[in-house]
Design a protein around this motif. Structure first.
Motif, PDB file in Angstrom:
ATOM      1  N   ARG A   1       0.768  -1.238   0.000  1.00  0.00           N
ATOM      2  CA  ARG A   1       0.000   0.000   0.000  1.00  0.00           C
ATOM      3  C   ARG A   1       0.809   1.303   0.000  1.00  0.00           C
ATOM      4  NH1 ARG A   1       1.335   3.414   3.958  1.00  0.00           N
ATOM      5  NH2 ARG A   1       1.263   2.594   6.093  1.00  0.00           N
TER       6      ARG A   1
ATOM      7  N   ALA B   1       2.884   4.222  -1.668  1.00  0.00           N
ATOM      8  CA  ALA B   1       3.248   4.789  -2.972  1.00  0.00           C
ATOM      9  C   ALA B   1       4.776   4.911  -3.107  1.00  0.00           C
ATOM     10  CB  ALA B   1       2.545   6.136  -3.154  1.00  0.00           C
TER      11      ALA B   1
ATOM     12  N   HIS C   1       6.828  18.361   1.671  1.00  0.00           N
ATOM     13  CA  HIS C   1       7.326  18.235   0.293  1.00  0.00           C
ATOM     14  C   HIS C   1       6.894  19.431  -0.538  1.00  0.00           C
ATOM     15  CE1 HIS C   1       7.355  13.544   0.652  1.00  0.00           C
ATOM     16  NE2 HIS C   1       8.328  14.115   1.334  1.00  0.00           N
TER      17      HIS C   1
ATOM     18  N   ALA D   1      -7.259  13.917   1.385  1.00  0.00           N
ATOM     19  CA  ALA D   1      -8.385  13.522   2.234  1.00  0.00           C
ATOM     20  C   ALA D   1      -7.865  12.678   3.397  1.00  0.00           C
ATOM     21  CB  ALA D   1      -9.374  12.717   1.403  1.00  0.00           C
TER      22      ALA D   1
HETATM   23  N1  USQ Z   1       4.101  14.343   2.111  1.00  0.00           N
HETATM   24  C1  USQ Z   1       4.848  15.368   2.649  1.00  0.00           C
HETATM   25  N2  USQ Z   1       5.765  15.066   3.594  1.00  0.00           N
HETATM   26  C2  USQ Z   1       5.953  13.785   4.053  1.00  0.00           C
HETATM   27  C3  USQ Z   1       5.172  12.740   3.514  1.00  0.00           C
HETATM   28  C4  USQ Z   1       4.254  13.060   2.533  1.00  0.00           C
HETATM   29  O1  USQ Z   1       4.710  16.540   2.282  1.00  0.00           O
HETATM   30  O2  USQ Z   1       6.815  13.593   4.921  1.00  0.00           O
HETATM   31  C5  USQ Z   1       3.092  14.664   1.078  1.00  0.00           C
HETATM   32  C6  USQ Z   1       3.231  13.827  -0.184  1.00  0.00           C
HETATM   33  O3  USQ Z   1       4.154  14.409  -1.085  1.00  0.00           O
HETATM   34  C7  USQ Z   1       1.798  13.808  -0.681  1.00  0.00           C
HETATM   35  C8  USQ Z   1       0.956  13.842   0.587  1.00  0.00           C
HETATM   36  O4  USQ Z   1       1.826  14.308   1.629  1.00  0.00           O
HETATM   37  O5  USQ Z   1       1.519  14.954  -1.399  1.00  0.00           O
HETATM   38  C9  USQ Z   1       0.377  12.508   1.003  1.00  0.00           C
HETATM   39  O6  USQ Z   1       1.403  11.538   1.126  1.00  0.00           O
HETATM   40  P1  USQ Z   1       1.164  10.225   2.020  1.00  0.00           P
HETATM   41  O7  USQ Z   1       2.426   9.415   2.001  1.00  0.00           O
HETATM   42  O8  USQ Z   1       0.612  10.605   3.332  1.00  0.00           O
HETATM   43  O9  USQ Z   1      -0.042   9.505   1.230  1.00  0.00           O
HETATM   44  P2  USQ Z   1      -0.073   8.646  -0.109  1.00  0.00           P
HETATM   45  O10 USQ Z   1       1.255   8.438  -0.692  1.00  0.00           O
HETATM   46  O11 USQ Z   1      -1.116   9.238  -0.977  1.00  0.00           O
HETATM   47  O12 USQ Z   1      -0.589   7.223   0.387  1.00  0.00           O
HETATM   48  C10 USQ Z   1      -1.393   7.024   1.571  1.00  0.00           C
HETATM   49  C11 USQ Z   1      -1.414   5.533   1.849  1.00  0.00           C
HETATM   50  C12 USQ Z   1      -2.107   4.810   0.713  1.00  0.00           C
HETATM   51  C13 USQ Z   1      -3.488   5.408   0.496  1.00  0.00           C
HETATM   52  C14 USQ Z   1      -3.426   6.919   0.270  1.00  0.00           C
HETATM   53  C15 USQ Z   1      -4.795   7.551   0.287  1.00  0.00           C
HETATM   54  O13 USQ Z   1      -0.091   5.037   2.031  1.00  0.00           O
HETATM   55  O14 USQ Z   1      -2.213   3.422   1.005  1.00  0.00           O
HETATM   56  O15 USQ Z   1      -4.108   4.801  -0.599  1.00  0.00           O
HETATM   57  O16 USQ Z   1      -2.697   7.512   1.367  1.00  0.00           O
HETATM   58  S1  USQ Z   1      -4.889   8.973  -0.742  1.00  0.00           S
HETATM   59  O17 USQ Z   1      -3.742   9.870  -0.425  1.00  0.00           O
HETATM   60  O18 USQ Z   1      -6.136   9.632  -0.445  1.00  0.00           O
HETATM   61  O19 USQ Z   1      -4.776   8.538  -2.107  1.00  0.00           O
END
Ligand code: USQ
Ligand code: NAD
Length: 406
Positions: free
Chosen positions: A101, A103, A263, A271
Motif C-alpha cells: 500500500r 506509494a 514536500h 483527504a
Molecule cells: N508528504 C509530505 N511530507 C511527508 C510525507 C508526505 O509533504 O513527509 C506529502 C506527499 O508528497 C503527498 C501527501 O503528503 O503529497 C500525502 O502523502 P502520504 O504518504 O501521506 O499519502 P499517499 O502516498 O497518498 O498514500 C497514503 C497511503 C495509501 C493510500 C493513500 C490515500 O499510504 O495506502 O491509498 O494515502 S490517498 O492519499 O487519499 O490517495
C-alpha cells in the motif's frame, strides 16, 4: 457473520479484525506477513512494538474470550491454497486489505514496481476468480484509495465512484450515462488500485459478485477502542520515508524534535480519516451490501480534507516543532484543491472524528513513549518518482532529499 479479513495483520486490518470480533463476528485473518518482511528489507520497524500475530490473537482471546483465527496464506501467489481455504470455510463476507500500500515503496525501483503490480493485481484477481469458481456469494469489501481519482482540481466535488456524463449520439441527441470516475493515478501503487476497479466492475457485471469498494483517504492515528484494551494489542505505526503517511509522520516528527518534512510548498490537499472511523466505515459497509447483480457500490471513505502545509503549521503550533520545506521526491501537482462527496457514510450514521477532537496530542504522546525506537536516518523520504529525479539525487549526494534534516 463469518468474515475473512485479508491483510488482517496490517495497520488498518488489525484494528478492523478486533472491532468486528468484538461485535461477535467469527473472524479469520489471512495474511502472508509480507509487511513484516518489508520492514526487515527496509531496516525499519513500527514505532510501536508489535507482537507476532499469533501472540496478538492469544492476548485478544485472553482479554475477551473471542477467538480470531490466523491463516498464513499468500493470496497473490498461493491461488490453490487460498481457493481451498475459501472452499472449506465459505465466509459470508470478505474484507480485502491485502495489498502493498505504500506509494513511495512502489516507486523505489523496477523490482518494487513489479512486486507491487504482481502482488496487488494478482491478489485481487485470485480472490474474484476463486469466488466465481466456488459459487461463493460472499460480500466483498475492498479497501481502495481516494488516489484513484487523482485529487481533481476541476472545481467540482469528487462523486462517490461514478460520474454522470452526457454524450452526443450519432443522431445528435444527448445520451446520459454514469461511468466510473476517470482514473488518474499518481504512483504505481495507486495505479494498481485503478486496475482493481476494472476487475471489480467486470466481475460484478459478468458474474454478479457483490462488491463494495471503499475509496479511502489517508488514515491517521493509531489507537482504536479495542487496541487500547491491552498493551500487546497495540496497532502498528509507521514513520519511515516509505510507509509513514503524512499526518502520522508529522506527529512523530514533532514528538522526536525532527523538523516537519513538507514536500515542496505543501500545497497538496489530501483527504483524511481517523483509524477509529476507518474501522467503523468497514462495519457500516458490511451492514449495507449491494444486491446480486448491482454494480460495484463505491463509498468515499474520508471525513475531511487538509492542505499539507496547513497540517504542518497546525502541528507546529500545537507542539513548537519547526517546519522544513523540502524538494519534492514525488511527481505531483504542487498545489491542488480537493472537494469530496462523502454523504453515504454520514447518512448511514458515521459521526466523524476530526483533527480538532484532541487526538493529535494523543498521537504525539504515543510517539513520545516510543521515541527511543525511532531511527532518525529512516525519516527522510528518498524514493524518487522518475529517473530524472533519481539521477538528480545520484549526481548530488549532498542533495537535501538524502540528508536528514535536524
Ligand atoms: N508528504 C509530505 N511530507 C511527508 C510525507 C508526505 O509533504 O513527509 C506529502 C506527499 O508528497 C503527498 C501527501 O503528503 O503529497 C500525502 O502523502 P502520504 O504518504 O501521506 O499519502 P499517499 O502516498 O497518498 O498514500 C497514503 C497511503 C495509501 C493510500 C493513500 C490515500 O499510504 O495506502 O491509498 O494515502 S490517498 O492519499 O487519499 O490517495
Ligand atoms: P498494511 O501494509 O499495514 O497492511 C496490509 C496487509 O496485507 C499486511 O499485513 C500484509 O502483510 C498483507 N498482505 C499484502 N500482500 C499480501 C498477500 N499477497 N497475501 C496476503 N497478505 C498480504 O496496509 P494498511 O495501511 O493496513 O492498508 C490496508 C489497505 O487499505 C491497503 O489495501 C491500502 O491500499 C488501503 N488504504 C490504506 C490507507 C492508509 O493510510 N494506511 C489509506 C487508504 C487506503
Amino acid at each position: 457473520m463469518k468474515i475473512a479479513i485479508l491483510g488482517g495483520d496490517g495497520f488498518v486490518g488489525w484494528p478492523t479484525s478486533l472491532h468486528l470480533s468484538d461485535q461477535g463476528h467469527e473472524i479469520h485473518v489471512i495474511d502472508n506477513l509480507s509487511r513484516r518482511w518489508i520492514d526487515a528489507e527496509l531496516g525499519v520497524q513500527s514505532l510501536t512494538p508489535m507482537d507476532s500475530i499469533q501472540e496478538r490473537v492469544r492476548i485478544w482471546k485472553q482479554e475477551t474470550g473471542n477467538t480470531i483465527h490466523f491463516h498464513l496464506i499468500d493470496i497473490a501467489k498461493d491461488y490453490e491454497v487460498f481457493k481451498a481455504w475459501l472452499a472449506d470455510n465459505r465466509p459470508d463476507a470478505i474484507v480485502h486489505f491485502a495489498e502493498q500500500r505504500a506509494a513511495p515503496y512502489s516507486m523505489k525501483s523496477d523490482q518494487h514496481k513489479n512486486y507491487t503490480v504482481n502482488n496487488n493485481v494478482n491478489a485481487s484477481h485470485n480472490l474474484l476468480n476463486a469466488m466465481v469458481e466456488l459459487d461463493l456469494d460472499a460480500h466483498l469489501v475492498h479497501l481502495g484509495t481516494m488516489g484513484v481519482y487523482g485529487y481533481s482540481n476541476v472545481g467540482a466535488a469528487i462523486p462517490e465512484g461514478y460520474l454522470s456524463v452526457d454524450v452526443e449520439t450519432l443522431s445528435g441527441e444527448k445520451a446520459s450515462q454514469e461511468i466510473l470516475y476517470p482514473a488518474n493515478p499518481g504512483s504505481i501503487y495507486h495505479m494498481t488500485k485503478c486496475l482493481d476497479q476494472l476487475l471489480f466492475q467486470f466481475y460484478a457485471k459478468n458474474d454478479g459478485l457483490r462488491i463494495t469498494d471503499l475509496h479511502q483517504g489517508i488514515v491517521w492515528g493509531t489507537h482504536t477502542e479495542q487496541t487500547l484494551r491491552h498493551k500487546q494489542l497495540i496497532n502498528r505505526f509507521d514513520y519511515d520515508g516509505d510507509y509513514g503517511t503524512v499526518l502520522n509522520r508529522f506527529l512523530i516528527q514533532a514528538a522526536i524534535g525532527y523538523p516537519l518534512t513538507v514536500h515542496g510548498t505543501g500545497g497538496q490537499t489530501r483527504a483524511f480519516i481517523h483509524i477509529q472511523d476507518s474501522v467503523r466505515c468497514v462495519e457500516l459497509a458490511l451492514q449495507n451490501p449491494p444486491a446480486k447483480g448491482d454494480r460495484v457500490k463505491v463509498f468515499n471513505q474520508m471525513t475531511e480534507t487538509h492542505r499539507v502545509r496547513d497540517l504542518a503549521e497546525l502541528i507546529s503550533k500545537l507542539t513548537g516543532a519547526k517546519v522544513a520545506y523540502l524538494p519534492n521526491p514525488r511527481k505531483e501537482a504542487p498545489e491542488n484543491d480537493l472537494v469530496v462527496e462523502n454523504k453515504q457514510f454520514l447518512e448511514l450514521g458515521l459521526n466523524p472524528i476530526t483533527l480538532e477532537d484532541g487526538l493529535l496530542s494523543e498521537v504525539v504522546d504515543v510517539a513520545k513513549n516510543f521515541a527511543y525506537r525511532v531511527d532518525r536516518s529512516r525519516v527522510p523520504a528518498v524514493s524518487a518518482w522518475t529517473k530524472e529525479i533519481a539521477e538528480e539525487i545520484e549526481r548530488d549526494p549532498e542533495h537535501p532529499r538524502l540528508k536528514s534534516v535536524s
